[in-house]
Design a protein around this motif. Structure first.
Motif, mmCIF file in Angstrom:
data_model
loop_
_atom_site.group_PDB
_atom_site.id
_atom_site.type_symbol
_atom_site.label_atom_id
_atom_site.label_comp_id
_atom_site.label_asym_id
_atom_site.label_seq_id
_atom_site.Cartn_x
_atom_site.Cartn_y
_atom_site.Cartn_z
ATOM 1 N N SER A 136 44.989 40.843 33.808
ATOM 2 C CA SER A 136 45.150 39.661 34.664
ATOM 3 C C SER A 136 44.048 39.610 35.719
ATOM 4 C CB SER A 136 46.527 39.673 35.339
ATOM 5 O OG SER A 136 47.569 39.628 34.386
ATOM 6 N N HIS A 137 43.811 40.744 36.369
ATOM 7 C CA HIS A 137 42.750 40.785 37.392
ATOM 8 C C HIS A 137 41.379 40.543 36.777
ATOM 9 C CE1 HIS A 137 44.940 41.801 41.026
ATOM 10 N NE2 HIS A 137 45.625 42.726 40.376
ATOM 11 N N ARG A 138 41.126 41.142 35.617
ATOM 12 C CA ARG A 138 39.812 41.010 34.993
ATOM 13 C C ARG A 138 39.522 39.556 34.604
ATOM 14 N NH1 ARG A 138 40.399 44.709 31.638
ATOM 15 N NH2 ARG A 138 40.641 43.655 29.631
ATOM 16 N N VAL A 139 40.525 38.877 34.087
ATOM 17 C CA VAL A 139 40.315 37.471 33.714
ATOM 18 C C VAL A 139 40.045 36.627 34.954
ATOM 19 C CG1 VAL A 139 41.349 35.443 32.634
ATOM 20 C CG2 VAL A 139 41.706 37.696 31.617
ATOM 21 N N ILE A 140 40.799 36.853 36.022
ATOM 22 C CA ILE A 140 40.587 36.087 37.264
ATOM 23 C C ILE A 140 39.212 36.396 37.850
ATOM 24 C CG2 ILE A 140 41.403 35.737 39.631
ATOM 25 C CD1 ILE A 140 44.242 36.260 38.581
ATOM 26 N N ASP A 141 38.773 37.653 37.739
ATOM 27 C CA ASP A 141 37.426 38.005 38.207
ATOM 28 C C ASP A 141 36.369 37.110 37.567
ATOM 29 O OD1 ASP A 141 38.409 40.067 39.769
ATOM 30 O OD2 ASP A 141 37.965 41.636 38.309
ATOM 31 N N GLY A 142 36.626 36.684 36.353
ATOM 32 C CA GLY A 142 35.641 35.898 35.621
ATOM 33 C C GLY A 142 35.526 34.461 36.071
#
Length: 415
Positions: A136-142
């Motif tokens: 979830s965090h990694r996708v939002i980072d993008g």
């Protein structure tokens, strides 16, 4: 008597005409549901020519009633029922349905579900929490720095399809193809799909099955610590799953493992943003988060209809007579807003404590992936609102022209 957009009700004889293609209806079915609850929660729907049930108590009861099943040809022949022969242009789609856990009855259903169920019990699913959080965090980072996003394809689709692919042991890089096949296949579950839709769904089914056959062959040569390897090697009473059963079960888990969750994430985000309630309060702790997710599932369910066959001639308590082989429709979305069960049902109220929704079904075919879907929602939604506290709708999200699966075409957000 017209009581809501797209619907005409003759209450005394319990006959209803309802146009599911009416944009006002599929954008917001709640007024039509309210009319059904007020006049005839059990009714004969003129367009599909079958009985439907919208009341919570009756839907909940019929989901558990073993006089009904998801299939009928295990207790009757096509000739006996006057059922047409399978259509050749749907042979690949039908081949997957023939061994689908969702479409089977005991004892075949029991054997299949037993072999798969271990991976979906809550204690096993809870081990996925760190992976779901990190993803979830990694996708939002993008996309966080962009100030805008179309949430469905970037976030709502990515999380569930990635997690279920990892669980099964299917390469995550295949996710775009898995999504494409799934989207084309689920279009078959709308009322009266077109020939073009049927041909496309059949082609998607053939491609999906061929791809999975290759993956299964690889797993037999090189087993791994994943659900697909477990299904290949697991035995019950000395029996293992056939290739056809393996492929059908994997397709079901991939499709069901993300399709409804994608819609639910989108529906939930839209509902919360339009409610005017504080996301910080809604997700302030574990208990609040669980209540908010359950209310999202009740108020904005992703699946609105579940159909079953009468396995025998019968008369229900309210005088409805059914013949063996007749289909009935159980309106999950309508049951979730039954005023006899939920007070002020058309209001999103996360602090309510009035019993369970039926969004995951009930009884023998209760959704095997419910613990996973709940965990994904309980993690992905709070993280999204915590990371993007100024998030708001860019416009009114367009709703899919569909009734069975109630979801958004897209969800554009800005912050």
């Amino acid at each position: 008597m017209s009581t809501a957009p797209g619907i005409t009700i003759d209450g005394p004889v319990r006959r209803v005409s309802l146009d599911v293609r009416n944009p006002e209806f599929f954008r917001n079915p709640l007024p039509a549901y309210a009319a059904l609850h007020a006049h005839c929660p059990a009714f004969f729907w003129e367009e599909p020519q079958q009985w439907f049930f919208a009341g919570y108590a009756q839907v909940n009861s019929l989901l558990r009633d073993r006089r009904f099943g998801r299939q009928i040809l295990h207790v009757a022949t096509r000739e006996e029922l006057g059922m047409p022969e399978p259509q050749p242009h749907l042979k690949d789609f039908d081949a997957l349905e023939a061994h689908s856990l969702l479409e089977l009855e005991p004892p075949t259903h029991t054997r299949l579900r037993t072999l798969v169920n271990r991976a979906f019990v809550s204690r096993q699913i809870e081990q996925l929490r760190p992976d779901i959080e990190a993803l979830s965090h990694r996708v939002i980072d993008g996309f966080e720095k962009n100030g805008a996003v179309e949430l469905l394809k970037t976030y709502a689709e990515t999380i569930p399809v990635t997690i279920i692919a990892r669980m099964l042991g299917i390469p995550v890089e295949a996710a775009p193809r898995l999504l494409d096949w799934s989207h084309r296949m689920v279009k078959m579950y709308v009322f009266n799909p077109s020939l073009e839709t049927e041909l496309d769904a059949n082609q998607a089914s053939a491609e999906f099955a061929d791809y999975l056959k290759g993956i299964i062959d690889e797993k037999r040569v090189k087993p791994a610590d994943d659900l697909l390897t477990h299904m290949i090697t697991a035995e019950k009473d000395g029996e293992r799953l056939s290739d056809a059963e393996l492929i059908s079960t994997t397709v079901l888990l991939l499709n069901a493992g993300h399709e409804a969750t994608v819609h639910q994430i989108g529906n939930a985000v839209r509902t919360i943003l339009q409610s005017g309630l504080s996301p910080a309060d809604l997700f302030s702790n574990e208990e609040a988060t669980e209540r908010t997710v359950e209310e999202c599932l009740r108020f904005a369910a992703p699946l609105h209809i579940f159909q079953r066959y009468a396995l025998m001639d019968m008369e229900l308590e309210d005088g409805i007579v059914l013949k063996k082989g007749e289909k009935i429709g159980l309106m999950l979305g309508a049951a979730n807003v039954d005023p006899r069960k939920f007070s002020d049902p058309d209001t999103f109220r996360p602090n309510r404590n009035e019993g369970a929704n039926v969004s995951f079904g009930a009884g023998l075919h209760f959704c095997i992936g419910a613990p996973l879907a709940r965990l994904e929602l309980q993690i992905s939604l709070p993280i999204l609102f915590q990371r993007l506290p100024g998030m708001r709708l860019k416009n009114e999200p367009p709703v899919k022209d569909s009734f069975h699966f109630h979801g958004l075409e897209r969800l554009d957000l800005v912050w």
